[in-house]
Design an enzyme around this catalytic site. Structure first.
Site, PDB file in Angstrom:
ATOM      1  N   HIS A 177       0.907  -1.157   0.000  1.00  0.00           N
ATOM      2  CA  HIS A 177       0.000   0.000   0.000  1.00  0.00           C
ATOM      3  C   HIS A 177       0.939   1.198   0.000  1.00  0.00           C
ATOM      4  O   HIS A 177       1.495   1.562   1.056  1.00  0.00           O
ATOM      5  CB  HIS A 177      -0.887   0.014   1.240  1.00  0.00           C
ATOM      6  CG  HIS A 177      -1.655  -1.257   1.474  1.00  0.00           C
ATOM      7  ND1 HIS A 177      -2.748  -1.604   0.716  1.00  0.00           N
ATOM      8  CD2 HIS A 177      -1.470  -2.265   2.352  1.00  0.00           C
ATOM      9  CE1 HIS A 177      -3.216  -2.767   1.140  1.00  0.00           C
ATOM     10  NE2 HIS A 177      -2.459  -3.197   2.127  1.00  0.00           N
ATOM     11  N   ASP A 190       3.981  -4.511   2.447  1.00  0.00           N
ATOM     12  CA  ASP A 190       2.689  -4.128   3.001  1.00  0.00           C
ATOM     13  C   ASP A 190       2.668  -2.698   3.530  1.00  0.00           C
ATOM     14  O   ASP A 190       2.506  -1.754   2.779  1.00  0.00           O
ATOM     15  CB  ASP A 190       2.272  -5.142   4.080  1.00  0.00           C
ATOM     16  CG  ASP A 190       0.843  -4.951   4.553  1.00  0.00           C
ATOM     17  OD1 ASP A 190       0.137  -4.124   3.983  1.00  0.00           O
ATOM     18  OD2 ASP A 190       0.432  -5.640   5.507  1.00  0.00           O
ATOM     19  N   ARG A 197     -14.214  -8.895   5.562  1.00  0.00           N
ATOM     20  CA  ARG A 197     -14.864  -7.777   6.262  1.00  0.00           C
ATOM     21  C   ARG A 197     -15.515  -6.818   5.288  1.00  0.00           C
ATOM     22  O   ARG A 197     -16.486  -6.151   5.616  1.00  0.00           O
ATOM     23  CB  ARG A 197     -13.841  -6.945   7.063  1.00  0.00           C
ATOM     24  CG  ARG A 197     -13.095  -7.638   8.142  1.00  0.00           C
ATOM     25  CD  ARG A 197     -12.401  -6.611   9.069  1.00  0.00           C
ATOM     26  NE  ARG A 197     -11.504  -5.686   8.396  1.00  0.00           N
ATOM     27  CZ  ARG A 197     -10.211  -5.917   8.133  1.00  0.00           C
ATOM     28  NH1 ARG A 197      -9.676  -7.081   8.464  1.00  0.00           N
ATOM     29  NH2 ARG A 197      -9.449  -5.019   7.547  1.00  0.00           N
ATOM     30  N   ARG A 246      -4.775   1.504  12.383  1.00  0.00           N
ATOM     31  CA  ARG A 246      -5.615   1.749  11.210  1.00  0.00           C
ATOM     32  C   ARG A 246      -6.222   3.157  11.245  1.00  0.00           C
ATOM     33  O   ARG A 246      -6.395   3.792  10.198  1.00  0.00           O
ATOM     34  CB  ARG A 246      -6.731   0.684  11.140  1.00  0.00           C
ATOM     35  CG  ARG A 246      -7.401   0.631   9.777  1.00  0.00           C
ATOM     36  CD  ARG A 246      -8.411  -0.482   9.686  1.00  0.00           C
ATOM     37  NE  ARG A 246      -9.580  -0.230  10.523  1.00  0.00           N
ATOM     38  CZ  ARG A 246     -10.755  -0.823  10.367  1.00  0.00           C
ATOM     39  NH1 ARG A 246     -10.916  -1.725   9.412  1.00  0.00           N
ATOM     40  NH2 ARG A 246     -11.773  -0.564  11.153  1.00  0.00           N
ATOM     41  N   HIS A 294      -1.172 -12.387   4.160  1.00  0.00           N
ATOM     42  CA  HIS A 294      -1.019 -12.597   5.612  1.00  0.00           C
ATOM     43  C   HIS A 294      -1.228 -14.074   5.978  1.00  0.00           C
ATOM     44  O   HIS A 294      -0.302 -14.726   6.409  1.00  0.00           O
ATOM     45  CB  HIS A 294      -1.927 -11.695   6.462  1.00  0.00           C
ATOM     46  CG  HIS A 294      -1.678 -10.245   6.247  1.00  0.00           C
ATOM     47  ND1 HIS A 294      -0.452  -9.664   6.487  1.00  0.00           N
ATOM     48  CD2 HIS A 294      -2.475  -9.237   5.778  1.00  0.00           C
ATOM     49  CE1 HIS A 294      -0.514  -8.374   6.210  1.00  0.00           C
ATOM     50  NE2 HIS A 294      -1.718  -8.094   5.764  1.00  0.00           N
ATOM     51  N   HIS A 296     -10.997  -6.911  -0.812  1.00  0.00           N
ATOM     52  CA  HIS A 296     -10.193  -6.352   0.281  1.00  0.00           C
ATOM     53  C   HIS A 296     -10.047  -7.349   1.418  1.00  0.00           C
ATOM     54  O   HIS A 296      -8.954  -7.603   1.914  1.00  0.00           O
ATOM     55  CB  HIS A 296     -10.781  -5.035   0.805  1.00  0.00           C
ATOM     56  CG  HIS A 296      -9.987  -4.504   1.959  1.00  0.00           C
ATOM     57  ND1 HIS A 296     -10.187  -4.933   3.258  1.00  0.00           N
ATOM     58  CD2 HIS A 296      -8.937  -3.637   2.016  1.00  0.00           C
ATOM     59  CE1 HIS A 296      -9.295  -4.340   4.055  1.00  0.00           C
ATOM     60  NE2 HIS A 296      -8.541  -3.553   3.317  1.00  0.00           N
TER      61      HIS A 296
HETATM   62 ZN   LIG Z   1      -2.436  -4.960   3.213  1.00  0.00          ZN
END
Ligand SMILES: [Zn+2]
Length: 447
Positions: free
Chosen positions: A60, A321, A209, A81, A270, A206
């Site tokens: 990202h 990441d 969730r 986050r 992950h 994504h």
């Molecule tokens: Zn990520």
């Protein structure tokens, strides 16, 4: 254009270090590889160990703005986050272009020749689309080209803030309303880059969730239609697993399996908190798994069962990441070293397996199966690592791979040829002072 490089040592298939290797390059491809030869006349000499191009399989780009600002104090993934969302709020296409260009230059300096950008910051403030609804994605493609990387732009479908929850706050910039509208926008992006060999437009769910299971097939169909990569954040957090089991009586991996999202072009990013069934489903479907150990330890996520996944059939890849660190050697050794801490045993990952994860396995998971290997016909990516630095001095042919994986850092990369183009020479990026580029791009974004 023909250029010949002569490598003091090179890492050649099936995974061994060979001395005195001449590599002829024709345009963007490798034309010829000749081991055990003296330097051909006019050849450019590459000192140390030359590797194929490294693949950063989970990025990202804008998270680079968080480095150093979020590493102190208490908290967890969820508090981190909130800081990440605050940065997202400040970006527009121009700022994103500057930040991503500088971040990708940092990646090139680390030997990365291809990046998978997991892209969900699609729209303007309040969720209003830009005049070009793909302006942010186009900024990322342009940034990769300026920095000299191939890009797999993984356009992420992001519809809900949690299972059953509407998007709120910064998240409204991520959403397209529903999967069909996501697909319409992603199709336009794919059309704009049809035929480009250095750009792969892929898809991302994504996470469980953020995409309701009944809409996942739209994203899966897009990936199939374009024979492109499909990446998903999977089981990074225990709370994500618990919410998923409560809602669907299934783990995230099981939900993805039930909705056709696993397979050889898929990557589970992950894959930290997995059941035995999850490991069997990922391995049995030969889905890739992308480990991001420097992020997972920064965010207190946990350690995924990387070796078990590989043994079950899942090729393992590596990603930076959150950009807490951009150094694939650090990611690679962490896969082995974290497993040592978990199991109390050493020797799960030979250096050759870790280099394969950083190169060929990673490139393939981005949709560049013809990269990551020094063979004729492959993408001409040559990444040369010093073996005379304070970290690597003393390496021999027999120990060079282990020295690089277990002791080198990104700072030991002194030359990078990416797709035939020399983007790093003597540790300097072709765009100039990458540190200055980062400083300028980051100044308006400090969280
Ligand atoms: Zn990520």
């Amino acid at each position: 254009m023909h250029v010949t490089y002569w490598c003091e040592m090179a890492w050649l298939p099936p995974g061994e270090v060979v001395e005195s290797v001449a590599v002829a390059i024709e345009g963007s491809r490798i034309g010829d590889v000749r081991p055990g030869v003296p330097p051909p006349p006019g050849a450019e000499r590459l000192a140390g160990l030359t590797l194929p191009g490294l693949a950063n399989c989970h990025s990202h780009a804008f998270h680079r703005a968080l480095r150093g600002h979020t590493q102190t104090g208490r908290g967890d993934f969820w508090s981190w986050r909130e800081r990440m969302y605050a940065v997202a709020e400040t970006l527009d296409p121009d700022r994103y272009l500057a930040l991503a260009t500088a971040t990708y230059a940092e990646m090139a300096l680390a030997g990365i020749t291809a990046v998978a950008e997991f892209h969900y910051l699609h729209h303007g403030p309040g969720g209003t689309p830009y005049a070009d609804p793909n302006a942010m994605g186009e900024a990322l493609v342009e940034a990769a080209r300026r920095a000299g990387l191939r890009i797999a732009l993984l356009d992420a479908c992001y519809l809900t803030g949690g299972i059953g929850d509407a998007l709120t706050g910064a998240q409204v910039r991520f959403g397209d309303g529903d999967a069909e509208r996501w697909a319409a926008r992603a199709e336009a992006l794919a059309r704009a880059h049809e035929g480009a060999r250095d750009v792969e437009i892929g898809a991302a769910i994504h996470s469980v969730r953020a995409v309701p299971p009944e809409q996942m097939h739209v994203v899966v169909d897009f990936a199939h239609r374009h024979t492109g990569p499909l990446h998903v954040h999977v089981s990074e957090q225990r709370a994500e697993n618990e919410a998923c089991v409560e809602a669907y009586a299934a783990t995230p991996v099981q939900v993805l399996h039930d909705h056709g999202a696993l397979g050889p072009r898929s990557t589970a990013v992950h894959a930290t908190h997995l059941s035995d069934v999850d490991v069997a489903l990922l391995g049995g479907s030969t889905s890739h798994v992308c480990m991001c150990p420097t992020t997972e330890r920064d965010l207190a996520d946990g350690v995924g069962p990387a070796r078990r996944l590989l043994d079950a059939g899942s090729p393992v890849t590596l990603g930076s990441d959150s950009q807490a660190v951009i150094d694939l050697f650090e990611e690679a050794r962490a896969v082995e070293l974290d497993e040592r801490l978990v199991t109390g045993e050493r020797g799960h990952w030979p250096p050759a397996d870790l280099l394969h994860a950083a190169t060929a396995a990673g490139q393939a998971s981005l949709g560049f199966p013809d990269a990551g290997c020094l063979v004729p016909g492959a993408w001409a990516d040559l990444v040369s690592v010093r073996l005379d630095s304070v970290r690597t001095a003393g390496a021999t042919r027999a120990s060079a791979a282990a020295s690089v994986v277990f002791a080198a850092t990104a700072a030991d990369v002194h030359s990078v040829v990416s797709g035939g183009r020399r983007v790093v020479t003597d540790g300097r990026h072709v765009l100039g002072d990458a540190g200055a580029l980062l400083r300028e791009a980051l100044a308006p974004l400090v969280p």
